[in-house]
Design an enzyme around this catalytic site. Structure first.
Site, PDB file in Angstrom:
ATOM      1  N   ARG A   1     -13.111 -21.510  70.050  1.00  0.00           N
ATOM      2  CA  ARG A   1     -11.702 -21.263  69.808  1.00  0.00           C
ATOM      3  C   ARG A   1     -10.951 -22.397  70.485  1.00  0.00           C
ATOM      4  O   ARG A   1     -10.695 -22.370  71.670  1.00  0.00           O
ATOM      5  CB  ARG A   1     -11.287 -19.915  70.415  1.00  0.00           C
ATOM      6  CG  ARG A   1      -9.904 -19.475  69.993  1.00  0.00           C
ATOM      7  CD  ARG A   1      -9.465 -18.243  70.747  1.00  0.00           C
ATOM      8  NE  ARG A   1     -10.187 -17.030  70.418  1.00  0.00           N
ATOM      9  CZ  ARG A   1      -9.987 -16.299  69.322  1.00  0.00           C
ATOM     10  NH1 ARG A   1      -9.078 -16.675  68.453  1.00  0.00           N
ATOM     11  NH2 ARG A   1     -10.686 -15.217  69.110  1.00  0.00           N
ATOM     12  N   LYS A  49      -3.342 -20.567  64.805  1.00  0.00           N
ATOM     13  CA  LYS A  49      -2.833 -19.518  63.911  1.00  0.00           C
ATOM     14  C   LYS A  49      -1.425 -19.166  64.335  1.00  0.00           C
ATOM     15  O   LYS A  49      -1.188 -18.821  65.489  1.00  0.00           O
ATOM     16  CB  LYS A  49      -3.746 -18.290  63.925  1.00  0.00           C
ATOM     17  CG  LYS A  49      -4.090 -17.787  65.297  1.00  0.00           C
ATOM     18  CD  LYS A  49      -4.987 -16.574  65.251  1.00  0.00           C
ATOM     19  CE  LYS A  49      -5.324 -16.171  66.677  1.00  0.00           C
ATOM     20  NZ  LYS A  49      -6.340 -15.157  66.793  1.00  0.00           N
ATOM     21  N   ARG A  82     -13.368 -11.795  58.134  1.00  0.00           N
ATOM     22  CA  ARG A  82     -13.965 -13.123  58.175  1.00  0.00           C
ATOM     23  C   ARG A  82     -15.424 -13.011  57.774  1.00  0.00           C
ATOM     24  O   ARG A  82     -16.125 -12.107  58.253  1.00  0.00           O
ATOM     25  CB  ARG A  82     -13.850 -13.686  59.592  1.00  0.00           C
ATOM     26  CG  ARG A  82     -14.438 -15.075  59.779  1.00  0.00           C
ATOM     27  CD  ARG A  82     -13.552 -16.111  59.078  1.00  0.00           C
ATOM     28  NE  ARG A  82     -13.957 -17.470  59.384  1.00  0.00           N
ATOM     29  CZ  ARG A  82     -13.557 -18.159  60.440  1.00  0.00           C
ATOM     30  NH1 ARG A  82     -12.754 -17.585  61.335  1.00  0.00           N
ATOM     31  NH2 ARG A  82     -13.945 -19.389  60.637  1.00  0.00           N
ATOM     32  N   GLU A  98     -12.802 -15.504  53.897  1.00  0.00           N
ATOM     33  CA  GLU A  98     -12.304 -14.179  54.236  1.00  0.00           C
ATOM     34  C   GLU A  98     -12.571 -13.252  53.047  1.00  0.00           C
ATOM     35  O   GLU A  98     -12.274 -13.607  51.908  1.00  0.00           O
ATOM     36  CB  GLU A  98     -10.794 -14.311  54.501  1.00  0.00           C
ATOM     37  CG  GLU A  98     -10.157 -13.147  55.167  1.00  0.00           C
ATOM     38  CD  GLU A  98     -10.125 -13.224  56.700  1.00  0.00           C
ATOM     39  OE1 GLU A  98     -10.719 -14.159  57.296  1.00  0.00           O
ATOM     40  OE2 GLU A  98      -9.518 -12.334  57.291  1.00  0.00           O
ATOM     41  N   LYS A 118      -2.786 -17.298  56.588  1.00  0.00           N
ATOM     42  CA  LYS A 118      -3.733 -16.534  57.415  1.00  0.00           C
ATOM     43  C   LYS A 118      -3.884 -15.167  56.767  1.00  0.00           C
ATOM     44  O   LYS A 118      -2.936 -14.405  56.682  1.00  0.00           O
ATOM     45  CB  LYS A 118      -3.222 -16.386  58.843  1.00  0.00           C
ATOM     46  CG  LYS A 118      -4.212 -15.626  59.715  1.00  0.00           C
ATOM     47  CD  LYS A 118      -3.780 -15.572  61.164  1.00  0.00           C
ATOM     48  CE  LYS A 118      -4.903 -15.064  62.046  1.00  0.00           C
ATOM     49  NZ  LYS A 118      -5.365 -13.718  61.713  1.00  0.00           N
ATOM     50  N   GLU A 135      -2.779 -23.395  55.711  1.00  0.00           N
ATOM     51  CA  GLU A 135      -3.269 -22.333  54.821  1.00  0.00           C
ATOM     52  C   GLU A 135      -2.629 -21.022  55.219  1.00  0.00           C
ATOM     53  O   GLU A 135      -2.165 -20.890  56.345  1.00  0.00           O
ATOM     54  CB  GLU A 135      -4.796 -22.162  54.992  1.00  0.00           C
ATOM     55  CG  GLU A 135      -5.619 -23.364  54.620  1.00  0.00           C
ATOM     56  CD  GLU A 135      -7.046 -23.267  55.179  1.00  0.00           C
ATOM     57  OE1 GLU A 135      -7.432 -22.211  55.716  1.00  0.00           O
ATOM     58  OE2 GLU A 135      -7.758 -24.276  55.081  1.00  0.00           O
TER      59      GLU A 135
END
Ligand code: AMP
Length: 599
Positions: free
Chosen positions: A455, A461, A265, A312, A260, A258
């Site tokens: 995370r 990312k 967020r 987002e 970023k 996707e």
């Protein structure tokens, strides 16, 4: 027996004095077990650092300014004394304890129940003038140590090294429940007091999902190149499958790619038929964003099916269906009141990339591939509900054909996602994402579950650092919190001919030891001390990374680095070799979206 608040404060002090998690947990569980259930419920909540539960829409709304004023009034400290105490501790609660210690003491009399009812009264009081006397009354009856923890709690930061998960573990230990069951019930209900009651009565399994309290968000690990992305991803998949990592292109096919996005967020809760029209919008740090984005609240109010979406918030150009630069969105942040005019000039959408809950089912444990299918089906079925009419959201910047104007534009957008096979394709996807004005791309393992608050490597990312700059420190400031006593905020400059021009201010990236050393250094090399800010001799060269460069009036260079981070101290580099303003301009011009601050 009513539980004395003094005992709670003593417990907090003891818990803060050990760094061992197990010891903290045992202290807390012993304490909770000794209380009545009502008081244990209150104590559990306060230990986690909030005066109200997350499902409770009440808030104290007593900011630092009001609380400082209350402390000054109760202790009689003047500005200089307040300032000095704050500087010594970096925290208003500890400063108040210090200042109150010099005062007459009252015998301990506060109870947990009284604190709860006072918090309720403060939340109900409208405006600082009504809240202040209630705060004063509370502080006047408090021991110094009690005042410390009351203030920390009111500020929402206990600083005793206890996260909610540790309180959950302590609840499990206190009532011999499974830690996983406690955690799950807390996630579903968003209410530690209820979890205490359920743990004590053995009914944790009956916990049901409730909307309108934020779940933790899943985060991504950074990678800086396509090669690194593929390597890390292969390792992750190998670890999942307990196989040897054999990096190769087929691994890529097991990821969803996707863009970023460079927005905010947010987690969106909607469609609860027991609370018609109610919509929740939460930031990654669990703040309520609904006041800042009323058009989203409005757009999702009629959603007929309960859902929690992850995505987002973006400033949006509905004409070309692309995100506007973050600087556009920035104008909408931190406002108490959003005018219709602002809603028109900076249109907002919710770009959804995940779904956590749908129609009664919590979906966290489903693999991403299935969550994505559910998300697509949900948007196909209900996306049209989240349209706006022209009158409340259409940008004057983006004139639409008549028919489109009547329909408005969708506020709920499905984040495009693709599956790729080769490194070349990923490379191209990255460039295309940048060309669309986005920050880079995300790689998400199709088989991964949603891990709130984690995370890990299941999400990567890919964002190449623009470049780094070598800069010199020209000004310094004392930090906040535990950095109140050290010079930890650095304003830095690049060269412009014979002059130095400031381009940013950084306060992250160095270790405590480095900051301590630099504090001594800058104290010796202060040119002028303005109280808060000091100019220093330009001697320390730093290498900084940043997200992008924007035009800005904040510094005399006309540019500002966004999110600068100190990578290292370059004692090996003389100032005459630091980067130039021309280089900054070059980096600025190379960006696909050339951001301007407050245009
Ligand atoms: P960072 O803040 O650098 O840890 O990056 C993670 C952030 O990336 C999240 O908080 C999101 O705001 C943002 N983000 C942007 N696009 C996506 C996406 N497609 N999926 C997940 N997170 C995203």
């Amino acid at each position: 027996m009513l539980a004395p608040f003094f005992q709670f404060a003593q417990l907090c002090d003891r818990v803060a004095s050990t760094t061992k998690k197990l010891e903290k947990r045992d202290l807390i569980s012993d304490y909770l077990r000794g209380l009545s259930l009502e008081d244990a419920a209150r104590a559990a909540l306060y230990l986690a650092g909030t005066p109200f539960t997350e499902t409770d829409r009440r808030a104290l709304n007593t900011g630092g300014a009001l609380l400082s004023r209350a402390v000054a009034e109760v202790t009689g400290a003047d500005r200089a004394a307040m300032h000095a105490a704050y500087r010594r501790h970096g925290d208003l609660g500890a400063a108040a304890e210090d200042l109150l210690a010099k005062h007459k003491t009252v015998p301990p009399a506060l109870t947990l129940g009284e604190l709860e009812s006072t918090f309720e009264a403060i939340a109900a009081a409208r405006g600082p003038a009504a809240k202040l006397p209630l705060v004063l009354h509370l502080l006047r009856r408090a021991q110094p140590m009690e005042a410390k923890f009351i203030l920390k709690l009111m500020l929402g930061d206990m600083r005793i090294g206890v996260k909610q998960s540790l309180v959950e573990d302590a609840i499990a230990a206190a009532w011999h429940a499974a830690a996983g069951a406690v955690r799950h019930a807390a996630m579903l209900t968003g209410s530690l007091p209820e979890v205490v009651a359920m743990a004590a009565s053995g009914t944790l399994a009956q916990a049901r999902m409730r909307l309108f309290h934020p779940l933790g968000v899943m985060l991504a690990s950074p990678v800086a190149s396509v090669e690194e992305a593929i390597k890390r991803f292969a390792e992750e998949i190998a670890a999942e499958e307990h196989a040897q990592p054999a990096p190769g292109q087929p691994f890529l096919a097991r990821a969803l790619i996707e863009d970023k996005y460079d927005g905010i967020r947010a987690q969106l809760h909607c469609g609860d038929q027991s609370q018609p029209g109610h919509v929740g919008l939460f930031s990654r740090s669990r703040e309520d964003l609904s006041e800042a984005f009323p058009e989203l609240i409005h757009a999702f109010a009629a959603m007929p099916e309960p859902a929690i979406l992850d995505g987002e918030i973006l400033a949006w150009n509905p004409t070309n269906a692309r995100a506007l630069p973050f600087t556009a969105l920035q104008q909408r942040i931190g406002r108490k009141h959003v005018t219709p005019e602002m809603q028109r000039t900076v249109p907002i959408v919710f770009m959804a990339f995940d779904v956590l809950y749908l129609a009664g089912d919590l979906l966290l444990d489903l693999p991403l591939a299935q969550r994505r299918q559910r998300l697509e089906a949900f948007i196909a079925q209900h996306g049209a509900v989240a349209h706006t009419s022209a009158s409340q959201g259409q940008s004057i910047l983006f004139r639409e054909p008549e028919s489109e104007q009547r329909d408005g534009f969708p506020r709920l957008v499905l984040a495009p996602a693709t599956r790729l096979r080769t490194a070349d394709q990923l490379d191209r996807a990255y460039d295309e994402a940048r060309a669309r004005g986005n920050e880079g791309v995300m790689l998400k393992a199709l088989a991964s579950t949603y891990q709130p608050g984690r995370r890990g490597l299941a999400w990567l990312k890919l964002k190449r650092e623009l470049a780094t700059l070598d800069v010199v420190v020209t000004g310094v400031e004392f930090g906040h919190g535990k950095r109140a006593g050290v010079l930890s905020d650095y304003t830095f400059a690049v060269r412009d001919g014979d002059e130095l021009k400031n381009v940013g201010k950084a306060y992250s990236g160095l270790t405590d030891a480095q900051i301590l050393e630099l504090t001594g250094f800058f104290q010796q090399h202060t040119i002028e001390d303005f109280g808060g800010f000091r100019t220093v001799e330009p001697l320390k060269v730093l290498e900084v990374a940043f997200n992008n460069v924007m035009r800005s009036d904040r510094h005399n260079s006309g540019f500002a680095l966004r999110f600068p981070r100190i990578l290292r101290i370059r004692d090996d580099k003389p100032i005459k070799e630091i980067d130039t303003l021309a280089r900054v301009e070059e980096i600025y011009n190379a960006q696909p979206d050339r951001p301007v601050e407050n245009p």
